[in-house]
Scaffold this motif. Sequence first.
Motif, PDB file in Angstrom:
ATOM      1  N   SER A 158      -8.620  -8.434 -10.545  1.00  0.00           N
ATOM      2  CA  SER A 158      -7.855  -7.906  -9.421  1.00  0.00           C
ATOM      3  C   SER A 158      -7.728  -8.920  -8.287  1.00  0.00           C
ATOM      4  CB  SER A 158      -8.493  -6.617  -8.918  1.00  0.00           C
ATOM      5  OG  SER A 158      -9.824  -6.871  -8.565  1.00  0.00           O
ATOM      6  N   PHE A 251       1.026 -17.812  -6.322  1.00  0.00           N
ATOM      7  CA  PHE A 251      -0.060 -16.848  -6.456  1.00  0.00           C
ATOM      8  C   PHE A 251       0.450 -15.625  -7.197  1.00  0.00           C
ATOM      9  CE2 PHE A 251      -2.583 -13.262  -4.947  1.00  0.00           C
ATOM     10  CZ  PHE A 251      -3.848 -13.740  -5.218  1.00  0.00           C
ATOM     11  N   GLU A 255      -0.773  -6.481  -7.852  1.00  0.00           N
ATOM     12  CA  GLU A 255      -0.079  -5.557  -6.937  1.00  0.00           C
ATOM     13  C   GLU A 255       1.433  -5.673  -6.976  1.00  0.00           C
ATOM     14  OE1 GLU A 255      -1.989  -4.339  -2.921  1.00  0.00           O
ATOM     15  OE2 GLU A 255      -2.392  -6.443  -3.255  1.00  0.00           O
TER      16      GLU A 255
ATOM     17  N   TYR B  78       5.773  -2.375   2.811  1.00  0.00           N
ATOM     18  CA  TYR B  78       4.662  -2.797   1.953  1.00  0.00           C
ATOM     19  C   TYR B  78       5.154  -3.394   0.635  1.00  0.00           C
ATOM     20  CZ  TYR B  78      -0.279  -2.914   0.788  1.00  0.00           C
ATOM     21  OH  TYR B  78      -1.550  -3.344   0.505  1.00  0.00           O
ATOM     22  N   THR B 104      -2.370  -6.790   1.977  1.00  0.00           N
ATOM     23  CA  THR B 104      -3.129  -7.630   1.059  1.00  0.00           C
ATOM     24  C   THR B 104      -2.225  -8.519   0.216  1.00  0.00           C
ATOM     25  OG1 THR B 104      -4.518  -5.686   0.837  1.00  0.00           O
ATOM     26  CG2 THR B 104      -5.079  -7.552  -0.538  1.00  0.00           C
ATOM     27  N   ALA B 105      -1.322  -7.892  -0.550  1.00  0.00           N
ATOM     28  CA  ALA B 105      -0.527  -8.653  -1.516  1.00  0.00           C
ATOM     29  C   ALA B 105       0.285  -9.739  -0.829  1.00  0.00           C
ATOM     30  CB  ALA B 105       0.408  -7.714  -2.277  1.00  0.00           C
ATOM     31  N   GLU B 108      -1.906 -12.629   0.649  1.00  0.00           N
ATOM     32  CA  GLU B 108      -2.388 -13.498  -0.430  1.00  0.00           C
ATOM     33  C   GLU B 108      -1.271 -14.404  -0.935  1.00  0.00           C
ATOM     34  OE1 GLU B 108      -5.459 -13.446  -1.787  1.00  0.00           O
ATOM     35  OE2 GLU B 108      -6.350 -11.567  -1.107  1.00  0.00           O
ATOM     36  N   ALA B 109      -0.078 -13.817  -1.092  1.00  0.00           N
ATOM     37  CA  ALA B 109       1.039 -14.594  -1.618  1.00  0.00           C
ATOM     38  C   ALA B 109       1.438 -15.691  -0.644  1.00  0.00           C
ATOM     39  CB  ALA B 109       2.227 -13.681  -1.898  1.00  0.00           C
ATOM     40  N   HIS B 187      -8.073  -2.437  -8.087  1.00  0.00           N
ATOM     41  CA  HIS B 187      -6.981  -3.099  -7.391  1.00  0.00           C
ATOM     42  C   HIS B 187      -7.563  -4.148  -6.455  1.00  0.00           C
ATOM     43  CE1 HIS B 187      -2.648  -2.204  -6.606  1.00  0.00           C
ATOM     44  NE2 HIS B 187      -2.838  -1.760  -7.824  1.00  0.00           N
ATOM     45  N   PRO B 188      -6.776  -5.149  -6.065  1.00  0.00           N
ATOM     46  CA  PRO B 188      -7.337  -6.207  -5.214  1.00  0.00           C
ATOM     47  C   PRO B 188      -8.022  -5.675  -3.959  1.00  0.00           C
ATOM     48  CG  PRO B 188      -5.138  -6.780  -5.914  1.00  0.00           C
ATOM     49  CD  PRO B 188      -5.388  -5.401  -6.420  1.00  0.00           C
TER      50      PRO B 188
END
Lengths: 356, 410
Positions: A158, A251, A255, B78, B104-105, B108-109, B187-188
């Motif tokens: 994850s 990346f 999600e 989101y 989060t997503a 991170e990206a 999930h992350p």
Amino acid sequence: MSSMSLRPCGDYRTSYAKDTTIFPTKWSRNFAILGLILAALFPLIASQYHMNLAITIAIYGIAALGLNILVGFTGQISLGHAAFFGFGAFSSAFLNNTYDVPVVLAIPLAGLMTTAVGLIVGIPAARIKGLYLAIATLASQFILQDFFSRADFFTGGSAGALAQSFSLFGWEAYGEHNFYYVALVFMVICFLLATNMLRSRDGRAFVAVRDHYLSAEVMGVNLTKYRLMSFGVSSFYAGIAGALYGHYLGFVSVESFTILLSIQFLGMIIIGGLGSVMGTLMGTAFMVLLPEVLEGVVSAMNGAGLIGASFMTNVAFLKEAAIGLVIVLFLIFEPDGLAHRWRQIKAYWKLYPFSY
Amino acid sequence: MSRKTLTGAFAAILVAGTASAAIAADDIKIGNLVDYTGATSTVSKPFSEGKIDAFNWINAHGGINGKQINADTVDYSYQAPRAIAAYKRWVSEFGAVAIAGWGTADTEALVGFLAKDEMPYYSGSYSAHLTDPTGKSGVVKAPAPYNFFYNVSYSDALRGMLQWAAEDWKKQGKEGKPKYVHMGDNHPYPNAARKAGEEYAKELGFDVLPAIQYSLAPADFKAQCLTLKESGANYAYLGNTAGSNISLLKSCETVGVEAQFMANIWGFDESAAEAAGSAADGVVWVVGSATWQDDAPGMKLVHEIAGGDGYRPVHYVRGVCTAFYMKEAMEWADKNGGVTGPNIKQGMYQKTDWVPAGLEGVCFPSTWTPEDHRGTIDMYVYQGEVKDGKFAMNRLAETRIDRRPEWLGW
């Protein structure tokens, strides 16, 4: 009749080769080449933001094209396309990170790996269809998503995986203006391949399966083979697109590949036109640009002082509702998609000033 | 509607869409990413309102050394691709020098892009691996030199709650080892703190049970609650966001679970408690700043920023803190070579145990260094109490964990 052919009067096709040519007229070919040149020159005038949108359209366009081959051309359905898209992204990152496969090779290899997964998932498709198939592919969406978050060795679990940027002979495609060309080249190749395949024997078999599977079988089309093949091809495209997406962002995270994206892909091909290669790209552009345009409208209104801060916070959902509304209106007034509208516009000018 | 009108309307929308807002000459442009319409909107809304109200207040009170902040707010629902598109626009067209981000997503990206573009990014994601700016810790996948956030990281927050739980166990005078279980989706976001929590729980003498999974989307979680009950866990960490946690608390109340629930920072708040009703009684969670009714000197300023009209949830105050750290870093940058990304980043390193002026007692003293982006390691542990249908928040402890070097990045 006008929307079917735009060849000048007296231009008869005398061989099968002429009948299945990619560009029906000299002009359509020239326009396609002109379009490509313009697309190649686009980065000269465009900002990073516009490049980002163009790259997104190119990448999503490849994935949507795969789905259109499955849904629009073969008449199957898939609600798990985003999972294949994600599988491609993780595969490419995995090949590159673990085995040091150069990104340029990892992308097509990821496509092949995704094809293998697509073929496995497609096995039920040989036996079931319609709603049952929809649910089977929905299951694959959830199974793959769960796999992404558990398979630490493959996806990083994850926490996600890093993807290196695309490089070729020392040239690194970092940043929008460079990566755009990578996406463009892949997109052109993928679209050409699809167009070519669809005018081949296999492509016509896909359409036969879609139009009437019983007749197709009577004619000798192997239903199982072509249904499976369609799943394979569709997954290959999703895999390539996913790999490009991963290397663009740098990346890959579980999600990003939810059922919502799968539905968006379906939206793209429905709006663009089921069973149309060009329509796929139009639909993708529509779906990618619509939220941006609406966001622009809202912020322009906000900047001009037309709406207050409280409006921004409380009525922001109006923008989301508007996206839904536009899509619904589209389906009511343009059920055959943008490709159909484009054909009508062409016919209009072809026949101008007489409407018939 | 005729074809012409339709075409005309569409063209008008396109023109309006591409025309950007009028730009003032001497202002400081920042991007502000919010989620008002997506999966995390319930918590993003108060947090973002805190940020926006704070920017407005700063503008009304002299701005950044006289320069106005021009914050461009984008609601991205989101969806990571839309956040990336917004980011690209801020970088290329808008000319942003810093970004107040969110999820989060998308955070991170963006890590790679941020480092390359030298763009300071203040996220609402408190994932511990955003705290390693150099990548020297060896546990993060990529260094995050331009990522900042005001709060304890998810991992440190869980460590703090475990510290409280260990003391609570002692205080209750119970026999044997307490049992700890991590709960959340695979999930992350819920997983960000899992390993850190389980390791530290072992160190503190807990018996660590296998994690229990429940989805981020609210649903009926009686099956999970039965598993929890049978496992005999004493302390259960809830890693999901509020909506999902409300369903879980309700299901577990029905089933009759005895475990002490500990929710993460986005996993519980006033509105969650209201929705959970009596199931919210006894839930322990982390709060990263003073709360609305607290008698802290800086709360006067927070009330002023909010315009004084009624109660604001805990996330609002953290939004104000985030905006004020940005403000002071930009002020430093302005005096030391101009408001640019690298200068703002330098501005973050200028002070130790730093509390923005006027917010004393509201934000925890924070320290960022070029090697360590764990701003703060302090937190409040709160417990919910439901009496006669009314919810009250009680502060149980002010907890500080160690700043161990091996905890950097995870």
